[in-house]
Design an enzyme around this catalytic site. Structure first.
Site, short mmCIF file in Angstrom:
data_model
loop_
_atom_site.label_atom_id
_atom_site.label_comp_id
_atom_site.label_asym_id
_atom_site.label_seq_id
_atom_site.Cartn_x
_atom_site.Cartn_y
_atom_site.Cartn_z
N HIS A 133 -7.86 -5.53 -0.04
CA HIS A 133 -6.64 -4.84 0.37
C HIS A 133 -6.05 -5.51 1.61
O HIS A 133 -6.77 -5.85 2.55
CB HIS A 133 -7.00 -3.38 0.68
N GLU A 169 -9.00 -4.57 -4.28
CA GLU A 169 -8.38 -3.88 -3.15
C GLU A 169 -9.41 -3.16 -2.26
O GLU A 169 -9.41 -3.32 -1.04
CB GLU A 169 -7.38 -2.83 -3.68
N SER A 221 0.85 -1.19 0.00
CA SER A 221 0.00 0.00 0.00
C SER A 221 0.89 1.25 0.00
O SER A 221 1.69 1.42 -0.92
CB SER A 221 -0.96 -0.04 1.19
#
Length: 488
Positions: free
Chosen positions: A410, A317, A192
């Site tokens: 995610h 995600e 991320s």
């Protein structure tokens, strides 16, 4: 077997602790050295300055507990267990090694995510014990977050959080041999914002000597424009009633600055398009000094072309953002309105919807999640591969659907990367009994890349290149990012 182990670093001696590895193969134990400071505490006169290397200490310093974290309070966004640790000395490294007396072992340096305003290197999911089991020395680093790390201040150094990354990597170069690692075999990795961090470093000329390979998981690039950073910095200072200077902002308490930062950077549903088009409000800034141009421009110019790169994303995600009440509300939103909100031009909508017909069939919430995922994460993967031209690059997709959410959300791939499916809070993200065979695939490829510079599948070669698709089963698929091509 003794419980403790000591190592001499450049600044002084540190004491760590042995623990067992898991999985029943490779090195049976791992030594953890936690909370070793690489810089002086960024408080007082050092709060808004470039990091200062830690002064030497006398005697043996215990490195048995995680150091203080830059994360304060509960940001309410982390899907990974990332605890906060109180204290001032927030610039630390955690080192995990199978054998401090070894030499020449490959090194993994992990930079945590959290949108550049949250996250913690003290997560149990970032424990390097099973990379140690497989012969890789592992380091996790901390850095200043939010406005303290990335906010514009008239007379302060820019990109203080980036400067923290650089000093931590300098620490690795100077000290990792004492832990059995090879400073000439350093792979930087992150997820991320951490994935964005390693891509930012890949595009920085002055960072090149500090690492030798890059593994970017769901990378979220910052590349905040200088004008946008200044606008936010001035607005935040004005809301605090102080000058946008070091002297002015130093009078604002940490708690108040955090509250003002949260208010200044909040994005509601109507701001979704702004976030997609302009990116995160706080993060690495294209300041013309440390970061001289946007990262992708640097990659197109050939910066970092000698560094092998693995990058990829999960299939969905941010789909969880449209669960529950949001999913019910989206049922009544016309598809054209939804696509317009996410900035999908009318000229490509038919092509995009046809390429994602499997997701379209699942309803508006799943389509919204896929579009947001594609715009913010998945288009970056083939885009950066194209930017790098003939540079050595491998692509992957993480497609295994979580047993909790029913799609690959995610952060889901992080415990597979670290091979820590027995870790805490796993069921909340992955559901019960996530497949160990998949962790063997993901972690094994990472170990291969860190060790040999090749993760074990065909490198990217434009649209003809194969992509490793992690699922059950894991397979290699040609042109596996075809579904985002209309958005490129």
């Amino acid at each position: 077997m003794t419980e403790y182990v000591e190592v001499q670093t450049a600044a002084g001696r540190v004491r760590g602790r042995w623990r067992p590895t898991t999985g029943g193969r490779g090195a049976p134990r791992s030594a953890a050295f936690l909370g070793i400071p690489f810089a002086e505490p960024p408080i007082g006169g050092l709060r808004f300055q470039a990091p200062v290397p830690k002064a030497p200490w006398e005697g043996v310093r215990d490195a048995l507990e995680f150091g203080a974290t830059a994360q304060r309070g509960d940001p309410g966004v982390t899907l990974i267990p990332e605890p906060r640790v109180e204290g001032d000395s927030t610039l630390n490294v955690n080192v995990f090694t199978p054998d401090p007396t070894a030499s020449g072992l490959p090194v993994l340096v992990w930079i945590h995510g959290g949108g550049y305003f949250a996250g913690s290197p003290a997560s149990p999911w970032y424990d390097g014990r099973n990379f140690n089991r497989d012969g890789v020395v592992t380091v996790s680093i901390s850095y200043r977050l939010g406005f303290d790390g990335f906010g514009w201040i008239e007379d302060a150094p820019s990109n203080r959080g980036v400067r923290d990354w650089l000093l931590a990597l300098e620490w690795v170069q100077q000290n990792i041999a004492a832990f059995g690692g090879d400073p000439g075999r350093v792979t930087i990795a992150g997820q991320s914002a951490g994935g964005g961090a390693v891509l930012t470093l890949l595009g920085m000329e002055q960072a090149q000597r500090l690492f030798h390979g890059v593994y970017a998981i769901s990378g979220a690039l910052g590349d905040v424009s200088a004008s946008r950073a200044e606008k936010l910095g001035r607005a935040l200072a004005a809301s605090a009633g102080v000058a946008a200077t070091v002297v002015g902002l130093s009078t604002v308490s940490e708690d108040r600055l955090l509250a003002l930062q949260k208010k200044a950077t909040e994005l509601g549903p109507s701001s979704m398009t702004t976030m997609i088009e302009e990116g995160l409000p706080l993060g690495p800034v294209v300041d013309g000094d440390l970061i001289v141009r946007p990262t992708r421009e640097s990659l197109r110019a050939g910066v970092g072309a000698d560094k092998p790169l693995v990058l990829g994303a999960t299939d969905d995600e941010f789909t969880m953002a449209f669960a529950g009440k949001a999913a019910k509300a989206l049922r009544w939103v016309p598809q054209s309105v939804l696509l317009n909100r996410f900035g999908v031009p009318k000229s490509i909508r038919a092509e995009y919807l046809a390429a994602n017909a499997d997701v379209v069939r699942l309803g508006k919430a799943r389509l919204a999640g896929r579009v947001l995922t594609d715009r913010m994460f998945r288009t970056t993967v083939p885009g950066i591969a194209a930017d790098r031209g003939d540079a050595t690059t491998w692509l992957y997709r993480f497609s295994w659907p979580s047993g909790r959410f029913g799609f690959a959300e995610h952060c889901l791939d992080v415990p597979f990367f670290f091979d820590c499916l027995d870790g805490t809070a796993m069921e909340d993200l992955a559901g019960p009994n996530p497949p160990q065979e998949l962790a063997d695939d993901v972690h094994g490829s990472a170990v291969a890349f860190i060790t040999t510079g090749d993760p074990g599948w065909g490198r990217h070669d434009r649209d003809a290149g194969v992509v490793r698709v992690y699922g059950r089963p894991t397979r290699d698929v040609a042109d596996a990012y075809a579904s985002v091509r209309a958005l490129l």
